[in-house]
Design a protein around this motif. Structure first.
Motif, PDB file in Angstrom:
ATOM      1  N   LEU A  52      12.181  14.309  -2.288  1.00 40.35           N
ATOM      2  CA  LEU A  52      12.400  15.567  -3.012  1.00 40.35           C
ATOM      3  C   LEU A  52      11.809  15.528  -4.421  1.00 40.35           C
ATOM      4  CD1 LEU A  52      16.086  16.396  -1.997  1.00 40.35           C
ATOM      5  CD2 LEU A  52      13.975  17.325  -1.040  1.00 40.35           C
ATOM      6  N   LEU A  53      11.704  14.326  -5.008  1.00 41.36           N
ATOM      7  CA  LEU A  53      11.204  14.201  -6.372  1.00 41.36           C
ATOM      8  C   LEU A  53       9.813  13.590  -6.367  1.00 41.36           C
ATOM      9  CD1 LEU A  53      11.727  14.489  -9.416  1.00 41.36           C
ATOM     10  CD2 LEU A  53      12.766  12.213  -9.356  1.00 41.36           C
ATOM     11  N   LYS A  54       8.858  14.332  -6.888  1.00 44.79           N
ATOM     12  CA  LYS A  54       7.485  13.848  -7.059  1.00 44.79           C
ATOM     13  C   LYS A  54       7.284  13.584  -8.549  1.00 44.79           C
ATOM     14  CE  LYS A  54       6.463  14.675  -2.744  1.00 44.79           C
ATOM     15  NZ  LYS A  54       7.077  13.799  -1.799  1.00 44.79           N
ATOM     16  N   ILE A  55       6.997  12.349  -8.904  1.00 46.95           N
ATOM     17  CA  ILE A  55       6.911  11.917 -10.299  1.00 46.95           C
ATOM     18  C   ILE A  55       5.492  12.080 -10.827  1.00 46.95           C
ATOM     19  CG2 ILE A  55       7.158   9.937 -11.851  1.00 46.95           C
ATOM     20  CD1 ILE A  55       9.782  10.947 -10.701  1.00 46.95           C
ATOM     21  N   SER A  56       5.375  12.634 -12.032  1.00 43.01           N
ATOM     22  CA  SER A  56       4.067  12.713 -12.687  1.00 43.01           C
ATOM     23  C   SER A  56       3.963  11.732 -13.858  1.00 43.01           C
ATOM     24  CB  SER A  56       3.788  14.134 -13.171  1.00 43.01           C
ATOM     25  OG  SER A  56       4.778  14.542 -14.085  1.00 43.01           O
ATOM     26  N   ASN A  57       5.100  11.370 -14.473  1.00 45.58           N
ATOM     27  CA  ASN A  57       5.068  10.453 -15.613  1.00 45.58           C
ATOM     28  C   ASN A  57       6.438   9.796 -15.786  1.00 45.58           C
ATOM     29  OD1 ASN A  57       3.824   9.211 -17.891  1.00 45.58           O
ATOM     30  ND2 ASN A  57       4.952  10.608 -19.211  1.00 45.58           N
ATOM     31  N   VAL A  58       6.419   8.513 -16.164  1.00 49.33           N
ATOM     32  CA  VAL A  58       7.648   7.767 -16.454  1.00 49.33           C
ATOM     33  C   VAL A  58       7.400   6.889 -17.668  1.00 49.33           C
ATOM     34  CG1 VAL A  58       9.283   6.022 -15.635  1.00 49.33           C
ATOM     35  CG2 VAL A  58       8.327   7.647 -14.026  1.00 49.33           C
ATOM     36  N   THR A  59       8.365   6.844 -18.572  1.00 45.38           N
ATOM     37  CA  THR A  59       8.338   5.862 -19.659  1.00 45.38           C
ATOM     38  C   THR A  59       9.698   5.184 -19.710  1.00 45.38           C
ATOM     39  OG1 THR A  59       8.976   7.506 -21.323  1.00 45.38           O
ATOM     40  CG2 THR A  59       6.636   7.072 -21.080  1.00 45.38           C
ATOM     41  N   ILE A  60       9.672   3.896 -20.053  1.00 45.34           N
ATOM     42  CA  ILE A  60      10.893   3.096 -20.192  1.00 45.34           C
ATOM     43  C   ILE A  60      10.831   2.425 -21.547  1.00 45.34           C
ATOM     44  CG2 ILE A  60      12.181   1.135 -19.281  1.00 45.34           C
ATOM     45  CD1 ILE A  60      11.050   1.848 -16.514  1.00 45.34           C
ATOM     46  N   THR A  61      11.881   2.631 -22.355  1.00 49.30           N
ATOM     47  CA  THR A  61      11.917   2.088 -23.708  1.00 49.30           C
ATOM     48  C   THR A  61      13.244   1.366 -23.917  1.00 49.30           C
ATOM     49  OG1 THR A  61      10.632   4.006 -24.417  1.00 49.30           O
ATOM     50  CG2 THR A  61      11.667   2.682 -26.139  1.00 49.30           C
ATOM     51  N   VAL A  82      15.164   6.038 -20.256  1.00 52.45           N
ATOM     52  CA  VAL A  82      14.219   6.349 -19.187  1.00 52.45           C
ATOM     53  C   VAL A  82      13.853   7.822 -19.305  1.00 52.45           C
ATOM     54  CG1 VAL A  82      13.864   6.404 -16.700  1.00 52.45           C
ATOM     55  CG2 VAL A  82      15.306   4.618 -17.701  1.00 52.45           C
ATOM     56  N   HIS A  83      12.557   8.108 -19.328  1.00 54.34           N
ATOM     57  CA  HIS A  83      12.069   9.481 -19.414  1.00 54.34           C
ATOM     58  C   HIS A  83      11.220   9.732 -18.170  1.00 54.34           C
ATOM     59  CE1 HIS A  83       9.619  12.708 -21.787  1.00 54.34           C
ATOM     60  NE2 HIS A  83      10.373  13.232 -20.863  1.00 54.34           N
ATOM     61  N   ILE A  84      11.650  10.681 -17.341  1.00 57.53           N
ATOM     62  CA  ILE A  84      10.979  10.992 -16.082  1.00 57.53           C
ATOM     63  C   ILE A  84      10.517  12.444 -16.108  1.00 57.53           C
ATOM     64  CG2 ILE A  84      11.247  11.201 -13.585  1.00 57.53           C
ATOM     65  CD1 ILE A  84      13.411   9.050 -13.766  1.00 57.53           C
ATOM     66  N   GLN A  85       9.248  12.648 -15.754  1.00 62.01           N
ATOM     67  CA  GLN A  85       8.706  13.992 -15.605  1.00 62.01           C
ATOM     68  C   GLN A  85       8.164  14.135 -14.192  1.00 62.01           C
ATOM     69  OE1 GLN A  85       6.034  13.447 -18.938  1.00 62.01           O
ATOM     70  NE2 GLN A  85       7.024  15.169 -19.979  1.00 62.01           N
ATOM     71  N   GLY A  86       8.418  15.293 -13.585  1.00 58.40           N
ATOM     72  CA  GLY A  86       7.940  15.514 -12.229  1.00 58.40           C
ATOM     73  C   GLY A  86       8.431  16.844 -11.694  1.00 58.40           C
ATOM     74  N   PRO A 138       0.811  -1.228   0.000  1.00 54.53           N
ATOM     75  CA  PRO A 138       0.000   0.000   0.000  1.00 54.53           C
ATOM     76  C   PRO A 138       0.843   1.275   0.000  1.00 54.53           C
ATOM     77  CG  PRO A 138      -0.057  -1.041   2.154  1.00 54.53           C
ATOM     78  CD  PRO A 138       0.678  -1.985   1.233  1.00 54.53           C
ATOM     79  N   ASP A 139       2.127   1.173   0.329  1.00 53.73           N
ATOM     80  CA  ASP A 139       3.010   2.342   0.317  1.00 53.73           C
ATOM     81  C   ASP A 139       3.548   2.645  -1.077  1.00 53.73           C
ATOM     82  OD1 ASP A 139       2.677   2.641   3.057  1.00 53.73           O
ATOM     83  OD2 ASP A 139       4.366   1.313   3.490  1.00 53.73           O
ATOM     84  N   CYS A 140       3.294   1.761  -2.028  1.00 50.30           N
ATOM     85  CA  CYS A 140       3.816   1.932  -3.380  1.00 50.30           C
ATOM     86  C   CYS A 140       2.701   2.331  -4.336  1.00 50.30           C
ATOM     87  CB  CYS A 140       4.467   0.643  -3.865  1.00 50.30           C
ATOM     88  SG  CYS A 140       5.922   0.168  -2.912  1.00 50.30           S
ATOM     89  N   LYS A 141       2.951   3.401  -5.113  1.00 49.26           N
ATOM     90  CA  LYS A 141       1.987   3.903  -6.091  1.00 49.26           C
ATOM     91  C   LYS A 141       2.444   3.446  -7.482  1.00 49.26           C
ATOM     92  CE  LYS A 141       2.252   8.089  -7.788  1.00 49.26           C
ATOM     93  NZ  LYS A 141       2.360   9.520  -7.909  1.00 49.26           N
ATOM     94  N   PRO A 142       1.586   2.771  -8.251  1.00 49.26           N
ATOM     95  CA  PRO A 142       2.006   2.326  -9.590  1.00 49.26           C
ATOM     96  C   PRO A 142       2.244   3.517 -10.521  1.00 49.26           C
ATOM     97  CG  PRO A 142      -0.299   1.764  -9.187  1.00 49.26           C
ATOM     98  CD  PRO A 142       0.219   2.378  -7.940  1.00 49.26           C
ATOM     99  N   LEU A 143       3.401   3.488 -11.197  1.00 46.61           N
ATOM    100  CA  LEU A 143       3.719   4.490 -12.217  1.00 46.61           C
ATOM    101  C   LEU A 143       3.558   3.909 -13.614  1.00 46.61           C
ATOM    102  CD1 LEU A 143       6.899   6.047 -10.571  1.00 46.61           C
ATOM    103  CD2 LEU A 143       4.626   7.072 -10.716  1.00 46.61           C
TER     104      LEU A 143
END
Length: 160
Positions: free
Chosen positions: A44-53, A65-69, A25-30
């Motif tokens: 410190l980092l709050k993620i709004s979107n992640v893609t892995i290719t 890896v593309h991280i937005q936040g 329950p402590d883990c949020k699916p990205l």
């Protein structure tokens, strides 16, 4: 007979470990069934979107890896990133690096130090040459130069 029983037990242990991120329950699916944010409200980092290719990794190749936040505090040299890879309860890979050294050496869109800002980070990362293929439990977390948590990701990753 004992060997078959041992193989069955190891298989069960692996399945329980791999499923634990999804049921935590402590883990949020990205990324559904793959990547989870298991950090705290203090990260410190709050993620709004992640893609892995690509989504299925090739051992010894590269992955983008593309991280937005949003980064809410400063990250400078002395910040650490930790990576662990497990097959069941067996740790296959364990590494610690300076986060800024890693970001600065990678072929990416950002360079250290980071100030509080919106993050749009694209990095190419080497996939370790692991001795086996299959599904792995991966944990990657980072701490700032002041030991504040930056992020904590856990993933179920398939590698061939």
């Amino acid at each position: 007979m004992k060997l078959y029983l041992l193989a069955f037990i190891v298989s069960l242990v692996y399945q329980v470990a791999a499923a634990s991120y999804a049921s935590n329950p402590d883990c949020k699916p990205l990324i559904k069934d793959m990547l989870y944010d298991c950090g705290t409200k203090d990260d410190l980092l709050k993620i709004s979107n992640v893609t892995i290719t690509p989504p299925v990794l090739k051992r010894g190749s590269k992955v983008e890896v593309h991280i937005q936040g949003h980064l809410s505090g400063e990250v400078t040299h002395g910040s650490k990133i930790f990576a662990k890879v497990y097959k069941g309860y067996f740790r296959l890979y364990n590494d610690e690096k300076d986060l800024c050294d890693l970001v600065d050496k990678a072929n990416g869109t950002m360079k250290c130090p980071f100030q509080a800002t919106t993050i749009n980070l694209k990095q190419t990362v080497d996939v370790p040459e692991l001795p086996v293929s299959g599904t792995f439990a991966v944990e990657v977390y980072a701490t700032s130069q002041n030991k504040k948590p930056i992020f904590n990701f856990k993933a179920n990753v398939r590698a061939e």
